[in-house]
Design a protein around this motif. Sequence first.
Motif, short mmCIF file in Angstrom:
data_model
loop_
_atom_site.label_atom_id
_atom_site.label_comp_id
_atom_site.label_asym_id
_atom_site.label_seq_id
_atom_site.Cartn_x
_atom_site.Cartn_y
_atom_site.Cartn_z
N VAL A 76 0.77 -1.29 0.00
CA VAL A 76 -0.12 -0.18 0.09
C VAL A 76 0.68 1.13 0.30
CG1 VAL A 76 -1.55 1.29 1.36
CG2 VAL A 76 -1.75 -1.30 1.09
N ASP A 77 2.04 1.10 0.83
CA ASP A 77 2.69 2.45 0.92
C ASP A 77 3.83 2.31 -0.17
OD1 ASP A 77 4.11 4.70 1.62
OD2 ASP A 77 4.63 4.33 3.64
N ILE A 78 3.66 2.30 -1.51
CA ILE A 78 4.50 2.35 -2.40
C ILE A 78 5.83 3.19 -2.03
CG2 ILE A 78 4.91 2.60 -5.13
CD1 ILE A 78 1.81 2.30 -5.42
N GLY A 79 7.05 2.65 -2.26
CA GLY A 79 8.35 3.33 -2.23
C GLY A 79 8.53 3.63 -0.68
N CYS A 80 7.82 3.11 0.36
CA CYS A 80 8.23 3.21 1.49
C CYS A 80 9.50 2.89 1.78
CB CYS A 80 7.24 2.51 2.55
SG CYS A 80 7.50 2.92 4.30
N GLY A 81 10.35 3.61 2.64
CA GLY A 81 11.86 3.11 2.71
C GLY A 81 12.52 4.06 3.95
N GLY A 165 2.21 6.09 12.83
CA GLY A 165 2.24 4.95 13.22
C GLY A 165 3.92 4.44 13.02
N ASN A 166 3.91 3.36 12.28
CA ASN A 166 5.27 3.12 12.11
C ASN A 166 6.50 3.62 11.52
OD1 ASN A 166 3.79 3.22 9.88
ND2 ASN A 166 4.55 1.27 8.88
N HIS A 167 6.17 5.03 11.16
CA HIS A 167 7.05 5.99 10.35
C HIS A 167 7.69 6.84 11.47
CE1 HIS A 167 4.16 5.23 6.90
NE2 HIS A 167 5.34 4.73 6.48
N PHE A 168 8.89 7.20 11.19
CA PHE A 168 9.76 7.94 12.28
C PHE A 168 10.80 8.53 11.62
CE2 PHE A 168 11.71 3.66 11.85
CZ PHE A 168 13.01 4.00 11.58
N VAL A 183 15.34 8.46 8.60
CA VAL A 183 13.94 8.83 8.25
C VAL A 183 13.26 7.64 7.98
CG1 VAL A 183 12.64 10.44 7.07
CG2 VAL A 183 14.77 11.08 8.27
N HIS A 184 12.13 7.12 8.11
CA HIS A 184 11.13 6.23 7.56
C HIS A 184 9.96 6.83 7.25
CE1 HIS A 184 8.56 2.17 8.36
NE2 HIS A 184 9.01 2.53 7.13
N SER A 185 9.79 6.79 5.83
CA SER A 185 8.42 7.35 5.26
C SER A 185 8.44 6.67 4.03
CB SER A 185 8.15 8.68 5.75
OG SER A 185 7.05 9.23 5.11
MN MN Z 1 5.35 3.09 5.02
#
Ligand code: MN
Length: 411
Positions: A76-81, A165-168, A183-185
């Motif tokens: 769902v979160d395309i390109g999350c990284g 949530g999980n992003h930070f 950075v996580h997003s």
């Molecule tokens: Mn994500």
Amino acid sequence: MFVMFEKEEFKVPVRVWLEGPGVLEESCLEQARHLAKLPFLHKWVCLMPDTHAGMGMPIGGVIAAEDVVIPNAVGVDIGCGMAYTETNIPVKEIRQVMTGNGNLVQAMIGDIMRNVPVGFAHHKMMMPSYTMDCAFEEMDRYEQDAELLGQLEAGYYQIGTLGGGNHFIELQESDDGFLTVMVHSGSRHFGKSVCDYFHFKARELNKRWYSQVPDEYRLAFLPTDSSEGKRYLDWMNLSMDFAKENREKMMLAVKAILEKWIGKYTDFELTFSGDINCHHNYAALENHYDKNVWVHRKGAVRARNGELAVIPGAMGSYSYVVMGKGNPESFFSSSHGAGRRYSRKGAMSAFSCEQVIQDLNTQGVVLGKKNKSDVAEESRFAYKDIETVMKDQTDLVVPVKRLKTIGVVKG
Ligand code: MN
Ligand code: 5GP
Ligand code: MN
């Protein structure tokens, strides 16, 4: 090192980088069985040591598909990284320094919270985004999917925002004592709209074609030579660029904040080096075992020989920068984190808010989070032990740096 798991009804085997498929939770195992029955996979299904159930396909899953893409196998979160940078600042020097807003770490975490929108928040006005500017210049690629066009404009408000949530955003100390940043997003609401829209399209088409992939697998696919498949890839690539730019923008904001506070309160000449910005939810055309295939990494990073990647653990535990070994058996991939041990709900009922905050305090971690009531969902107790995960993938990556949380901003 992987364990092979194979059944008569499988079209391809499953390789699990864990002590054995017996240790997988049933929901994850069920999704692995679905993947193994897909008619278009090359070689095998890979599950990284951080694997757990996701939507349709497990997180920490890697597949190589022939001539098809599966929106839910990208995620769902395309390109999350992850974006990462290291500094020349010794952490012990800045922990002592007091400002009007607590010590330097506390002051910087507070400033990041004030300057980077988190949770559902986005900017109140349009921000610059070269990804979206490029999209508007290549309108012929996108105009057919009229329902998504509004998202392009919305992107200018979402660029440079963290999500929840999980992003930070984390300040860390490396084993050799220096300050580093992670950075996580991902692609925020934009990428989610793309995934939902094309997953729905794929379901409709798969029904029309009497697809062999049952709808309840939630793995509807698009042939890459179909109009819908090509359009998904265009929108997916755009979402990946957007996600990367999103992390870049936040990293720039954090660097400016570090410069401001370290410049004001210390004599250090701050420098940044070793920047990394890598995706862990995406698909790409690659060559594996003499075939061009669409490698889907859903909660996995690419780890070609010598390639650097970032593997976060959990807040208040360790995270890693790793170097790939280029192992073809995982299609040059490794885990993208420690992976969940408890579901969000499970973690909330197993661990109290006070317990988690007490743990962070004991470790001297500065927590930058407005609403603390759901902090247990994201505590280190909710995730697997990163050291075990790293041990399970010594054939995929080598650790380059180990980093410990000193301050964290969460949505
Ligand atoms: Mn994500
Ligand atoms: P995902 O992209 O699947 O949501 O999460 C990636 C990984 O990030 C998780 O598996 C977990 O190991 C790690 N993680 C989640 N929250 C934090 C955090 O606040 N700090 C660090 N260092 N890692 C985290
Ligand atoms: Mn992620």
